[in-house]
Write an enzyme that holds these catalytic residues in place. Structure first.
Site, PDB file in Angstrom:
ATOM      1  CG  HIS A   1      -6.834  -2.729   3.258  1.00 33.40           C
ATOM      2  ND1 HIS A   1      -6.063  -1.606   3.043  1.00 33.40           N
ATOM      3  CD2 HIS A   1      -8.050  -2.443   2.714  1.00 33.40           C
ATOM      4  CE1 HIS A   1      -6.790  -0.687   2.408  1.00 33.40           C
ATOM      5  NE2 HIS A   1      -7.999  -1.162   2.213  1.00 33.40           N
TER       6      HIS A   1
ATOM      7  CD  GLN B   1     -14.898  -0.194  -2.232  1.00 30.42           C
ATOM      8  OE1 GLN B   1     -16.065  -0.352  -1.864  1.00 30.42           O
ATOM      9  NE2 GLN B   1     -14.364  -0.888  -3.223  1.00 30.42           N
TER      10      GLN B   1
ATOM     11  CG  ASP C   1      -2.043   0.969   1.165  1.00 35.26           C
ATOM     12  OD1 ASP C   1      -3.200   0.521   1.179  1.00 35.26           O
ATOM     13  OD2 ASP C   1      -1.780   2.186   1.097  1.00 35.26           O
TER      14      ASP C   1
ATOM     15  CG  HIS D   1      -8.642  -2.860  -2.303  1.00 39.67           C
ATOM     16  ND1 HIS D   1      -9.565  -2.110  -3.005  1.00 39.67           N
ATOM     17  CD2 HIS D   1      -8.431  -2.190  -1.146  1.00 39.67           C
ATOM     18  CE1 HIS D   1      -9.879  -1.041  -2.308  1.00 39.67           C
ATOM     19  NE2 HIS D   1      -9.221  -1.069  -1.165  1.00 39.67           N
TER      20      HIS D   1
ATOM     21  CG  ASN E   1     -12.058  -0.299   4.156  1.00 40.41           C
ATOM     22  OD1 ASN E   1     -12.329  -0.822   5.233  1.00 40.41           O
ATOM     23  ND2 ASN E   1     -10.963   0.410   3.962  1.00 40.41           N
TER      24      ASN E   1
HETATM   25  P1  5GP Z   1      -9.640   1.606   0.422  1.00 43.90           P
HETATM   26  O1  5GP Z   1      -9.724   2.910   1.159  1.00 43.90           O
HETATM   27  O2  5GP Z   1     -10.365   1.686  -0.908  1.00 43.90           O
HETATM   28  O3  5GP Z   1     -10.067   0.422   1.239  1.00 43.90           O
HETATM   29  O4  5GP Z   1      -8.100   1.364   0.166  1.00 43.90           O
HETATM   30  C1  5GP Z   1      -7.394   1.908  -0.884  1.00 43.90           C
HETATM   31  C2  5GP Z   1      -5.940   1.801  -0.512  1.00 43.90           C
HETATM   32  O5  5GP Z   1      -5.176   1.906  -1.683  1.00 43.90           O
HETATM   33  C3  5GP Z   1      -5.456   2.891   0.441  1.00 43.90           C
HETATM   34  O6  5GP Z   1      -4.920   2.281   1.611  1.00 43.90           O
HETATM   35  C4  5GP Z   1      -4.403   3.643  -0.372  1.00 43.90           C
HETATM   36  O7  5GP Z   1      -3.294   4.019   0.410  1.00 43.90           O
HETATM   37  C5  5GP Z   1      -4.016   2.649  -1.429  1.00 43.90           C
HETATM   38  N1  5GP Z   1      -3.651   3.210  -2.709  1.00 43.90           N
HETATM   39  C6  5GP Z   1      -4.334   4.167  -3.405  1.00 43.90           C
HETATM   40  N2  5GP Z   1      -3.738   4.391  -4.597  1.00 43.90           N
HETATM   41  C7  5GP Z   1      -2.663   3.562  -4.649  1.00 43.90           C
HETATM   42  C8  5GP Z   1      -1.656   3.343  -5.636  1.00 43.90           C
HETATM   43  O8  5GP Z   1      -1.632   3.959  -6.704  1.00 43.90           O
HETATM   44  N3  5GP Z   1      -0.717   2.414  -5.356  1.00 43.90           N
HETATM   45  C9  5GP Z   1      -0.712   1.715  -4.166  1.00 43.90           C
HETATM   46  N4  5GP Z   1       0.272   0.829  -3.984  1.00 43.90           N
HETATM   47  N5  5GP Z   1      -1.637   1.901  -3.224  1.00 43.90           N
HETATM   48  C10 5GP Z   1      -2.609   2.816  -3.458  1.00 43.90           C
END
Ligand code: 5GP
Ligand code: ZN
Length: 136
Positions: free
Chosen positions: A101, A93, A30, A99, A86
């Protein structure tokens, strides 16, 4: 999904710090880690969230989370890990490609996925059960 960043990362169009890859999944670090080693498990096939997953993909993703979590314990020295998906804006999310985590937890680390336990009356529980069961 031409405009989906996780389609691009999972399929290698955009490079990532890849922990694991096979035909169906990529797991990568991440960009904004909640703890050292925070990894995202992403299927290469687009699904917006857990509600669009087929049984096989869902099963493989969870098994992979267990394997990566065990590797984190051996390799990074964490003592536990949270597996979190999420689902929906209200749940935090931000990327609408499913995805999972995998967040390593260390004995001296901060609390990450925690909540204050609430309570229900018997009547409230009965209403809740009825609402969910009737919608299944
Ligand atoms: P969500 O909030 O949708 O559950 O999680 C999205 C996650 O993706 C976040 O923890 C954020 O830091 C990560 N993230 C967002 N854009 C990128 C990216 O371009 N590359 C990587 N490696 N992680 C990302
Ligand atoms: Zn996608």
């Amino acid at each position: 999904m031409d405009d989906c960043i996780f389609c691009k990362i999972a399929n290698g169009v955009i490079p990532s710090a890849t922990v694991y890859e096979d035909e169906e999944f990529r797991a990568f670090l991440d960009l904004g880690p909640a703890s050292k080693g925070h990894t995202l498990i992403v299927p290469k096939k687009h699904a917006k969230d857990v509600t669009e997953l087929d049984q096989e993909t869902a099963g493989k993703a969870l098994v992979l989370a267990g394997k990566i979590g065990e590797a984190m314990k051996k390799g990074l020295g964490c003592t536990g890990f949270n597996v979190v998906a999420n689902t929906g804006v209200s749940a935090g999310q931000t990327i609408f490609h499913f995805h999972m985590h995998v967040i390593p937890r260390y004995d001296d680390g901060e609390k990450i996925v925690e909540w204050v336990p609430g309570s229900n009356t018997d009547e409230e529980r009965a209403e809740i059960l009825d609402a969910i069961r009737s919608a299944l």
